[in-house]
Design a protein around this motif. Structure first.
Motif, PDB file in Angstrom:
ATOM      1  N   LEU A  11       0.851  -1.181   0.000  1.00 40.46           N
ATOM      2  CA  LEU A  11       0.000   0.000   0.000  1.00 40.46           C
ATOM      3  C   LEU A  11       0.888   1.232   0.000  1.00 40.46           C
ATOM      4  CD1 LEU A  11      -2.719  -0.963   2.633  1.00 40.46           C
ATOM      5  CD2 LEU A  11      -2.974  -0.869   0.153  1.00 40.46           C
ATOM      6  N   ILE A  18       1.367  -6.562   0.152  1.00 36.96           N
ATOM      7  CA  ILE A  18       0.187  -7.370  -0.198  1.00 36.96           C
ATOM      8  C   ILE A  18       0.557  -8.446  -1.222  1.00 36.96           C
ATOM      9  CG2 ILE A  18      -2.175  -7.352  -1.043  1.00 36.96           C
ATOM     10  CD1 ILE A  18      -2.357  -4.446  -0.134  1.00 36.96           C
ATOM     11  N   ASN A  38     -10.132 -15.252   0.795  1.00 37.67           N
ATOM     12  CA  ASN A  38     -10.307 -13.811   0.929  1.00 37.67           C
ATOM     13  C   ASN A  38      -9.059 -13.182   1.506  1.00 37.67           C
ATOM     14  OD1 ASN A  38     -12.790 -13.106  -0.104  1.00 37.67           O
ATOM     15  ND2 ASN A  38     -13.872 -13.817   1.737  1.00 37.67           N
ATOM     16  N   GLY A  39      -8.688 -12.070   0.969  1.00 40.55           N
ATOM     17  CA  GLY A  39      -7.553 -11.337   1.518  1.00 40.55           C
ATOM     18  C   GLY A  39      -6.215 -11.801   0.989  1.00 40.55           C
ATOM     19  N   SER A  40      -6.228 -12.729   0.023  1.00 42.10           N
ATOM     20  CA  SER A  40      -4.937 -13.232  -0.460  1.00 42.10           C
ATOM     21  C   SER A  40      -4.299 -12.271  -1.471  1.00 42.10           C
ATOM     22  CB  SER A  40      -5.106 -14.631  -1.068  1.00 42.10           C
ATOM     23  OG  SER A  40      -6.119 -14.631  -2.040  1.00 42.10           O
ATOM     24  N   LYS A  42      -6.030 -11.039  -4.486  1.00 44.58           N
ATOM     25  CA  LYS A  42      -6.518 -11.215  -5.861  1.00 44.58           C
ATOM     26  C   LYS A  42      -6.980  -9.881  -6.460  1.00 44.58           C
ATOM     27  CE  LYS A  42      -9.710 -14.241  -4.628  1.00 44.58           C
ATOM     28  NZ  LYS A  42      -9.539 -14.179  -3.154  1.00 44.58           N
ATOM     29  N   SER A  43      -7.798  -9.147  -5.698  1.00 41.41           N
ATOM     30  CA  SER A  43      -8.271  -7.862  -6.216  1.00 41.41           C
ATOM     31  C   SER A  43      -7.120  -6.877  -6.374  1.00 41.41           C
ATOM     32  CB  SER A  43      -9.336  -7.263  -5.292  1.00 41.41           C
ATOM     33  OG  SER A  43     -10.525  -8.021  -5.372  1.00 41.41           O
ATOM     34  N   TYR A  55      -1.393   2.045  -4.645  1.00 39.23           N
ATOM     35  CA  TYR A  55      -0.486   0.906  -4.485  1.00 39.23           C
ATOM     36  C   TYR A  55       0.904   1.287  -4.982  1.00 39.23           C
ATOM     37  CZ  TYR A  55      -4.941  -1.524  -4.149  1.00 39.23           C
ATOM     38  OH  TYR A  55      -6.198  -1.909  -3.780  1.00 39.23           O
TER      39      TYR A  55
HETATM   40  N1  LIG Z   1      -6.699   0.062  -0.145  1.00 34.21           N
HETATM   41  C1  LIG Z   1      -6.462  -0.806   0.846  1.00 34.21           C
HETATM   42  N2  LIG Z   1      -6.363  -0.371   2.119  1.00 34.21           N
HETATM   43  C2  LIG Z   1      -6.104  -1.218   3.112  1.00 34.21           C
HETATM   44  N3  LIG Z   1      -5.918  -2.533   2.950  1.00 34.21           N
HETATM   45  C3  LIG Z   1      -5.997  -3.028   1.728  1.00 34.21           C
HETATM   46  C4  LIG Z   1      -6.290  -2.190   0.590  1.00 34.21           C
HETATM   47  N4  LIG Z   1      -6.306  -2.960  -0.515  1.00 34.21           N
HETATM   48  C5  LIG Z   1      -6.065  -4.206  -0.091  1.00 34.21           C
HETATM   49  N5  LIG Z   1      -5.867  -4.265   1.248  1.00 34.21           N
HETATM   50  C6  LIG Z   1      -5.549  -5.456   2.032  1.00 34.21           C
HETATM   51  O1  LIG Z   1      -4.771  -6.283   1.244  1.00 34.21           O
HETATM   52  C7  LIG Z   1      -5.137  -7.635   1.395  1.00 34.21           C
HETATM   53  C8  LIG Z   1      -5.557  -8.217   0.073  1.00 34.21           C
HETATM   54  O2  LIG Z   1      -6.816  -7.668  -0.321  1.00 34.21           O
HETATM   55  P1  LIG Z   1      -7.518  -8.033  -1.685  1.00 34.21           P
HETATM   56  O3  LIG Z   1      -6.571  -7.796  -2.779  1.00 34.21           O
HETATM   57  O4  LIG Z   1      -8.804  -7.298  -1.722  1.00 34.21           O
HETATM   58  O5  LIG Z   1      -7.777  -9.583  -1.500  1.00 34.21           O
HETATM   59  P2  LIG Z   1      -8.802 -10.566  -2.217  1.00 34.21           P
HETATM   60  O6  LIG Z   1      -9.332  -9.870  -3.415  1.00 34.21           O
HETATM   61  O7  LIG Z   1      -7.984 -11.749  -2.537  1.00 34.21           O
HETATM   62  O8  LIG Z   1      -9.853 -10.866  -1.230  1.00 34.21           O
HETATM   63  C9  LIG Z   1      -6.211  -7.647   2.440  1.00 34.21           C
HETATM   64  O9  LIG Z   1      -5.616  -7.897   3.682  1.00 34.21           O
HETATM   65  C10 LIG Z   1      -6.773  -6.263   2.395  1.00 34.21           C
HETATM   66  O10 LIG Z   1      -7.304  -5.886   3.616  1.00 34.21           O
END
Ligand SMILES: Nc1ncnc2c1ncn2[C@@H]1O[C@H](COP(=O)(O)OP(=O)(O)O)[C@@H](O)[C@H]1O
Ligand SMILES: [Mg+2]
Lengths: 251, 433
Positions: A11, A18, A38-40, A42-43, A55
């Motif tokens: 971040l 991440i 969740n939280g791995s 992917k997004s 990011y």
């Molecule tokens: N903008 C953000 N602010 C704070 N934490 C974030 C942000 N984007 C992602 N994270 C953290 O990064 C990790 C991965 O999130 P994410 O990519 O959404 O995972 P997924 O899509 O696999 O569920 C999580 O722990 C999430 O809380």
């Protein structure tokens, strides 16, 4: 087509890593699935590839057809052929869906040095593509995603994809919140776009979407990295045993 | 306003510099307005009602110079439609640029300056009357001054459903012009009329429009205030609505070093509906921008609906002001009052000053008001960009998105589209720098 090497992302605002050394290669015409708890990350991967602010890439590289993506503006990446179907499509009140689609399509054509589509040609094209996704004229006129149901929003994402004809499509949890019928529609929409020149990265939490969009390769992601790669069977394994076994085996 | 010697002398100087019309059917109304104005005096920065807007350029004895805006040739807004055109150049009527024939079914039009030649008893009951009533509880000295000093204007009476809009075009041709126009509009019971207004009008423009909508009458007003960067304008709309009457007013303002638009609306008959909306865009980089919407809606009757929707897009030190009040009098039960004022700040140099007010003396009413200040939604911006829309263009789309609720107050879809077209052009020009 898409090549990601040792990608490290944190971040911008805090020192929270991440993505921790992610490698991925998607060949032309291939469909890859990424599954993971969740939280791995992917997004995050999908956002970093499409250029969202917030990011920081601390190491590694990502390229589309050999061209590095990471320095490009989001709109340049789109014009280069990258498309992200959002996990949470954004509502934009006051901007008609049609206006939005035409603006986007013509902006991309302009960026590529192609002529803009006339209003008539555009209308013909959008009606034809919308019909296949069971998106009616009323939905096309409404403001972007405003008052759309979950399924309508996801279908609208696929409509945008069909109109913009990207070469690298990333679908982030396009199945979430969909009932079986809506999922079938979305999957048919995606399958209709499959071709030897177009690749897909299908991010999903559940295996069920992959019954409809059958992938060539399945990756399991955990804690910011690809930890296991296999064929479609890998998705079934996740479905039956959950992630725990696979993750334990991978480590 | 408190009396003081400084105020008295500037007021006297301001009057001395004006050429006050005499005689005619408006004479008593003008005399009364003059007395009102003398009593009130010109406003000062210390007056509560002028806390956010400096009246100095409006108080000055002559119009501060305003360069003409010549950089852009655009087709006349609303120019393609069938309408009745009345053109004023720096406040002077120009027959050459006006429709030769202003007759239409259910419509009577006269010029204020020529009104004594025709029988206009309806206008006698209106000229300066709504203005005078609108001086309470808050004094509006520039409106009284306007009634006393207006050199011309249009008297419009609709007796039926008028299908051609009346278009008042205000041309600015003289860098020092100081125009004062006063219009009266009477929409008779069951009649319907649309009035369009476009153009910057003058270096300094004072305009009052008194609108009396009788029972079941419908009045639509769409205005675009012109792109001159250095023009100044003080305008008032005074409206009175009978039972089941409808009043809808929308104003687009892009540019203008100083604009103060006051709307004073009284819902006097049961079931009346009044909507007043504004979309203002200002860029301090092309000259200062100060835009003030001051609105006062009074509910006097039962079951009336009022809506105020004001949106401002500000950048590069632009200033937006909103003072809006809903007053619900005793007995005005089942009132539905709504007010929203919002600003979109495109940078940190711009500011929005808002004073929303509710004053309610009835117990069975539904009133709400809100005011917000915000920046461009980054998530929406990214969404658009990820579809290939370049940043600046995406920002423009989001500006239009922000303004949409105000524009939606224009009932006619064709007029709406023309306003949106103007906005798109304005935004596109900004993008090119
Ligand atoms: N903008 C953000 N602010 C704070 N934490 C974030 C942000 N984007 C992602 N994270 C953290 O990064 C990790 C991965 O999130 P994410 O990519 O959404 O995972 P997924 O899509 O696999 O569920 C999580 O722990 C999430 O809380
Ligand atoms: Mg996710």
């Amino acid at each position: 087509m898409l090549e990601i090497k040792n990608l490290h992302v944190k971040l911008e605002e805090e020192d929270k890593p991440i993505l921790k050394g992610l490698d991925l290669k998607v060949g032309s015409g291939e469909v890859h699935a990424i599954m993971g708890p969740n939280g791995s990350g992917k997004s995050t991967l999908s956002y970093v590839l499409s250029g969202r602010d917030g990011y920081e890439v601390t190491d590694g590289a990502a390229s589309l057809d050999g061209e590095s993506l990471l320095e490009m503006e989001p709109e340049e990446r789109a014009a280069a052929g990258l498309f992200l179907a959002f996990q949470y499509p954004v509502e934009i009140p006051g901007v008609g869906n049609m206006t939005f689609l035409r603006t986007a399509l013509n902006a991309q054509r302009k960026a590529r040095g192609e002529t803009e589509l006339s209003a008539g040609d555009f209308l013909k094209l959008v009606r034809e593509k919308a019909k296949a996704l069971k998106i009616d004229a009323e939905m096309l006129k409404r403001p972007v995603n405003v008052g759309f149901s979950g399924g309508e929003k996801k279908r609208n994402e696929i409509l945008q994809m069909a109109m913009l004809e990207p070469r690298m499509c990333i679908l982030d949890e396009t199945d979430s919140g969909l009932d079986v019928d809506a999922m079938k529609l979305v999957a048919d929409g995606v399958n209709a776009l499959r071709s030897k020149d177009r690749s897909f990265l299908v991010i999903t939490h559940y295996q069920r979407l992959l019954d409809h969009i059958v992938p060539d390769v399945v990756h399991i992601m955990a804690e910011g990295r690809i930890v296991k790669t296999g064929g479609p069977d890998l998705a079934l394994e996740v479905e039956q045993n959950g992630y725990a076994d696979i993750l334990a085996g991978a480590n | 306003m408190r009396k003081d010697a400084g105020r008295d002398s500037t007021t006297a100087e301001r009057l001395a510099a004006l050429d006050l019309p005499t005689g005619g059917f408006t004479a008593p109304a003008r005399a009364a307005a003059l007395a009102r104005f003398r009593e009130m005096g010109l406003p000062g920065r210390r007056d509560e009602y002028w806390r956010f807007t400096d009246p100095a350029p409006l108080n000055a004895t002559s119009a501060p110079e305003a360069a003409l805006f010549t950089g852009l040739v655009e087709p006349q807004l609303f120019g393609e439609r069938d309408r009745i055109v009345l053109t004023f150049v720096d406040g002077e009527f120009d027959p050459a640029q006006s429709s030769p024939n202003v007759a239409a079914e259910g419509l009577e039009i006269s010029r204020l300056a020529e009104a004594d030649r025709v029988d206009l008893h309806w206008a006698q009951g209106l000229y300066g009357v709504l203005e005078a009533a609108g001086q309470r509880p808050v004094p509006r000295p520039f409106a009284a001054l306007n009634t006393a000093a207006a050199s011309d204007g249009v008297l419009i009476r609709a007796t039926g459903k008028v299908d051609r809009p009346v278009h008042l075009i205000y041309v600015h041709a003289d860098t020092q012009s100081d125009a004062i126009l006063h219009h009266c509009v009477r929409v008779e019971a069951g009649a319907e009329l649309t009035v369009l207004e476009t153009g910057p009008a003058a270096a300094r423009f004072s305009k009052v429009m008194e609108v009396d909508v009788a029972d079941g009458g419908r009045f639509h007003h769409i205005r675009a205030q012109g792109r001159d960067h250095s023009r100044r304008a003080i305008t008032h709309i005074f409206a009175r609505l009978g039972a089941e009457a409808l009043f809808k007013s929308f104003t687009l303002t892009a540019n203008g070093v100083l604009t103060r638009n006051e709307a004073v609306i009284t819902l006097a008959g049961d079931g009346a509906v009044a909507h007043v909306a504004g979309a203002a865009l200002g860029d301090g980089a092309t000259g200062a921008f100060h835009h003030d919407d001051t609105v006062f809606v009074t509910h006097e009757a039962e079951g009336c609906e009022s809506r105020q929707v004001f949106k401002k897009v500000l950048r590069n030190g632009a200033v937006g002001v909103f003072q809006g009040k809903i007053l619900v009098r005793q007995g005005a039960q089942k009132t539905d009052g709504y007010q929203i004022s919002q600003s979109l700040l495109l940078d940190e140099d711009s500011q929005f000053l808002a004073k929303p007010e509710l004053e309610i003396y009835a117990d069975d009413v539904k009133c709400s008001h809100g005011s917000t200040t915000g920046a461009i939604d980054e998530t929406a911006l990214f969404y658009l960009r990820s579809r290939g829309v370049p940043r600046e263009e995406a920002q423009s789309l989001l500006v239009l998105s922000f303004l949409a609720d105000a524009i939606a107050e224009i009932e006619d879809e064709g007029l709406q589209a023309e306003i949106v077209g103007r906005l798109e052009n304005w935004l596109a020009r900004r993008r090119k720098g």
